[in-house]
Every structure is written in C-alpha cells, then in structure tokens.
Design a protein around this motif. Structure first.
Motif, short mmCIF file in Angstrom:
data_model
loop_
_atom_site.label_atom_id
_atom_site.label_comp_id
_atom_site.label_asym_id
_atom_site.label_seq_id
_atom_site.Cartn_x
_atom_site.Cartn_y
_atom_site.Cartn_z
N VAL A 101 0.83 -1.20 0.00
CA VAL A 101 0.00 0.00 0.00
C VAL A 101 0.87 1.25 0.00
O VAL A 101 1.75 1.41 0.85
CB VAL A 101 -0.93 0.03 1.23
N TYR A 102 0.61 2.12 -0.97
CA TYR A 102 1.19 3.46 -0.99
C TYR A 102 0.00 4.41 -1.03
O TYR A 102 -0.61 4.60 -2.08
CB TYR A 102 2.10 3.68 -2.20
N PRO A 103 -0.39 4.97 0.13
CA PRO A 103 -1.60 5.80 0.16
C PRO A 103 -1.46 7.06 -0.70
O PRO A 103 -0.46 7.76 -0.64
CB PRO A 103 -1.77 6.16 1.63
N VAL A 104 -2.48 7.31 -1.49
CA VAL A 104 -2.53 8.52 -2.30
C VAL A 104 -3.41 9.51 -1.55
O VAL A 104 -4.58 9.22 -1.28
CB VAL A 104 -3.11 8.23 -3.70
N LYS A 105 -2.83 10.65 -1.17
CA LYS A 105 -3.58 11.61 -0.36
C LYS A 105 -4.75 12.20 -1.11
O LYS A 105 -5.87 12.20 -0.66
CB LYS A 105 -2.64 12.70 0.13
#
Length: 147
Positions: A101-105
C-alpha cells in the motif's frame, strides 16, 4: 530492452492512475520466513516512510501485518522506490492475499480511478493448504478503496 518496454508501459499507466506498484503475484515462504521484492514508480516525488503491507482479511477488509518493509530510492530512476517485504517466521495463518500500500492523499485533476489491481500478491506457505480464492471483483474493490 524488456526493461525499457516495462518503463514505457508504467509511464502510460502513471499518466492516468498515479503511482504504479509492481510486485510478482506469488510469494513463497516457510516456517523460517520469506522475502518478496516490489517497486513503486511515480511521476511525482515518493515518500518511502508511508509504504505498508496489508493482508486481505475476512469481509474484504485490509488488516495490518507484522511484516518488515525495507525500501530505497533508486538514484538512476527518479521517483522510483525499490523495496522488500519480509518476515522471519510464518505460520499457516499467514498464507493469503496481501497488498503493498502506498496511500494517495488526493487524486490529481484528470486522474481516472484505477482499473487494475496494484501491488497485490498471494503468499504461499510451504506445508499449508491454500486459502479461499477471492474474486477479481473483490480485488478491484479493495484496490479502489485503498489507492
């Protein structure tokens, strides 16, 4: 040559969907642990401190894991992170589907919703039965919820 083609495909993907998370679909481990590589490529700057790995649990909810995530920026390729997910020991409870997971703001103007699963892999633990198969629609739903 294959690497350049891959970078071209990733560039097209990033033009409409944000960071691309590349990971082999299967990881193999045993009671002594496992190690699995991934890459995150973006046209924007990345922050390696916000990367995590989640397990797809009951009710299609992503659960936190105790896996170790190590990553480095690649100097020759700007906006690229190469990393490894690992654990020192595994049990049959650890088998299943996971997502890097790489959260996209906030999505940028003009970005489309992702139409493919990003960063999802299946962990096979030696000597354990396979977990239930999840549907493609479930993977798509989880991808949209946690982009």
């Amino acid at each position: 040559m294959k690497f350049l083609i891959l970078l071209g495909l990733v560039a097209v993907t990033m033009a409409t969907r944000g960071p691309a998370i590349l990971v082999d679909r299967h990881a193999y481990g045993d009671s002594e642990g496992f190690s699995h590589k991934f890459q995150i490529i973006s046209r924007d700057a990345l922050d390696q401190d916000i990367i995590s790995v989640k397990k797809l649990g009951e009710g299609d909810v992503l659960e936190d894991t105790e896996f170790v995530v190590e990553s480095v920026y690649l100097k020759k390729l700007p906006h690229t992170i190469q990393g490894t997910v690992s654990a020192s020991s595994l049990t049959c409870d650890d088998r299943g589907y996971y997502r890097v997971v790489y959260p996209v703001k906030e999505p940028r103007e003009g970005d489309e919703e992702g139409r493919h699963s990003r960063g999802i892999f299946y962990l096979v633990v030696d000597g354990c039965p396979k977990p239930k198969v999840i549907s493609y629609q479930t993977i798509q739903l989880v991808s949209k919820l946690y982009n």
